[in-house]
Enzyme design. Structure first.
Site, PDB file in Angstrom:
ATOM      1  N   ARG A  53       0.818  -1.215   0.000  1.00 32.59           N
ATOM      2  CA  ARG A  53       0.000   0.000   0.000  1.00 32.59           C
ATOM      3  C   ARG A  53       0.848   1.260   0.000  1.00 32.59           C
ATOM      4  O   ARG A  53       0.568   2.218  -0.726  1.00 32.59           O
ATOM      5  CB  ARG A  53      -0.956  -0.017   1.198  1.00 32.59           C
ATOM      6  N   LYS A  66       1.821  24.900  -4.343  1.00 29.87           N
ATOM      7  CA  LYS A  66       0.561  24.302  -3.889  1.00 29.87           C
ATOM      8  C   LYS A  66       0.678  22.783  -3.964  1.00 29.87           C
ATOM      9  O   LYS A  66       0.091  22.120  -4.825  1.00 29.87           O
ATOM     10  CB  LYS A  66      -0.600  24.817  -4.738  1.00 29.87           C
ATOM     11  N   LYS A 118       4.124  39.143  -3.919  1.00 29.92           N
ATOM     12  CA  LYS A 118       2.714  39.052  -4.263  1.00 29.92           C
ATOM     13  C   LYS A 118       1.947  40.212  -3.646  1.00 29.92           C
ATOM     14  O   LYS A 118       2.518  41.089  -2.979  1.00 29.92           O
ATOM     15  CB  LYS A 118       2.158  37.696  -3.822  1.00 29.92           C
ATOM     16  N   GLU A 129       4.241  39.855  -8.751  1.00 28.51           N
ATOM     17  CA  GLU A 129       2.893  39.548  -9.221  1.00 28.51           C
ATOM     18  C   GLU A 129       2.140  40.851  -9.470  1.00 28.51           C
ATOM     19  O   GLU A 129       2.125  41.737  -8.611  1.00 28.51           O
ATOM     20  CB  GLU A 129       2.155  38.710  -8.181  1.00 28.51           C
ATOM     21  N   ASP A 168      -1.306  37.933 -13.039  1.00 31.20           N
ATOM     22  CA  ASP A 168      -2.267  37.164 -12.248  1.00 31.20           C
ATOM     23  C   ASP A 168      -3.703  37.397 -12.697  1.00 31.20           C
ATOM     24  O   ASP A 168      -4.205  38.526 -12.680  1.00 31.20           O
ATOM     25  CB  ASP A 168      -2.127  37.540 -10.767  1.00 31.20           C
TER      26      ASP A 168
END
Length: 286
Positions: A104, A139, A171, A200, A221
């Site tokens: 597994r 992410k 950002k 960004e 963006d």
């Protein structure tokens, strides 16, 4: 076959696999497998149940090696290879207890990373015919970032920064905290002048401001296609342009035609669906 990038080592893979096995086995053994005679030897094979791209062979192998180095694996497919439904991926031979106990954990790695590679291949194909690179993001599944970034390579994608440490990405929240784009860029350059710096932006005016501030690359963006065309024209080839935000394969195909250099896609590693793989034992003997 995709080779391991510099940021991954067999030792790092072994650490990940040991942690995963400990989740499954605890610090003890496998009482279910204990019912199998200790001298039993098994032959088995991994079968792919759907089309996809293989990734994760080093993790798969390490899961069995960690429990018993006597388990041997013969690969019929390599990482980065396309898979068809019904394809046999590899053959296993060795102590039956170790094979069923590691099964597994080994499949979890192979299925998850193959899922990432498969998704990546779809986005890469959507940008085919252009010079646009498909980039990953941060992410990722906690603890599996480097593994997933390797899987992106297997799917034909390109790695963006590995983490917060190897590149600067300013950002909207950084800009808000610093007060302006120039202030954020100046502070970041002062702290880490050796690192590549990206800003960004959401408008063409912000793009020009970031260029004037000395950004190495610009992240566009969530821009509409018309605005992306305007941004490419305004940049004039003087800075690397990366498009991002809610990318689907259909959207990537359209954005790739605007003239941007690369497209980052969080879905490569965030929206993971494991590839359907199965390990079947064909024979057990002594």
């Amino acid at each position: 076959m995709t080779s391991l990038p510099d940021y991954l080592s067999p030792a790092a893979i072994a650490r990940q696999v040991r942690a995963a096995l400990e989740e499954d086995l605890g610090r003890g053994d496998d009482p279910t497998a204990a019912g199998i005679p200790s001298d039993a030897v098994a032959d088995g094979r991994v079968i792919c149940r759907e089309r996809g791209v293989l990734a994760g062979a080093p993790w798969f192998e390490a899961a069995f090696t960690e429990l018993d180095p006597a388990v041997t694996i013969t690969w019929y497919q390599g990482d980065g290879d396309p898979l068809s439904a019904g394809a046999q991926i590899c053959h296993l031979h060795g102590p039956a207890r170790a094979i069923v106990s590691a099964e597994r954990t080994a499949l979890n790695f192979l299925q998850t990373l193959s899922g990432t590679a498969t998704t990546t291949r779809g986005y890469v194909q959507a940008a085919a015919g252009t010079d646009v690179d498909i980039l990953d993001t941060r992410k990722t599944i906690p603890g599996l970032r480097l593994a997933q970034k390797y899987a992106v390579l297997c799917g034909g994608g390109t790695n963006h920064r590995l983490g917060l440490f190897d590149a600067i990405l300013i950002k909207e929240n950084h800009i808000a905290a610093a007060g302006s784009i120039p202030a954020a860029v100046t502070a970041a350059r002062h702290h880490a002048p050796q690192l590549p710096l990206e800003v960004e932006v959401e408008t063409v005016d912000q793009l020009l401001e970031a260029m004037d501030a000395g950004a190495d690359r610009i992240l566009l963006d969530n821009m509409e296609t018309e605005t992306l065309h305007a941004a490419v024209e305004a940049a004039g080839g003087h800075v690397v342009l990366e498009a991002s935000g809610n990318m689907t394969p259909e959207r990537v195909s359209e954005v790739a035609q605007t003239g941007v250099d690369c497209i980052s896609v969080g879905a490569l590693t965030k929206d993971v669906r494991a590839l359907d793989l199965s390990l079947r034992l064909d024979a057990i003997g002594t």
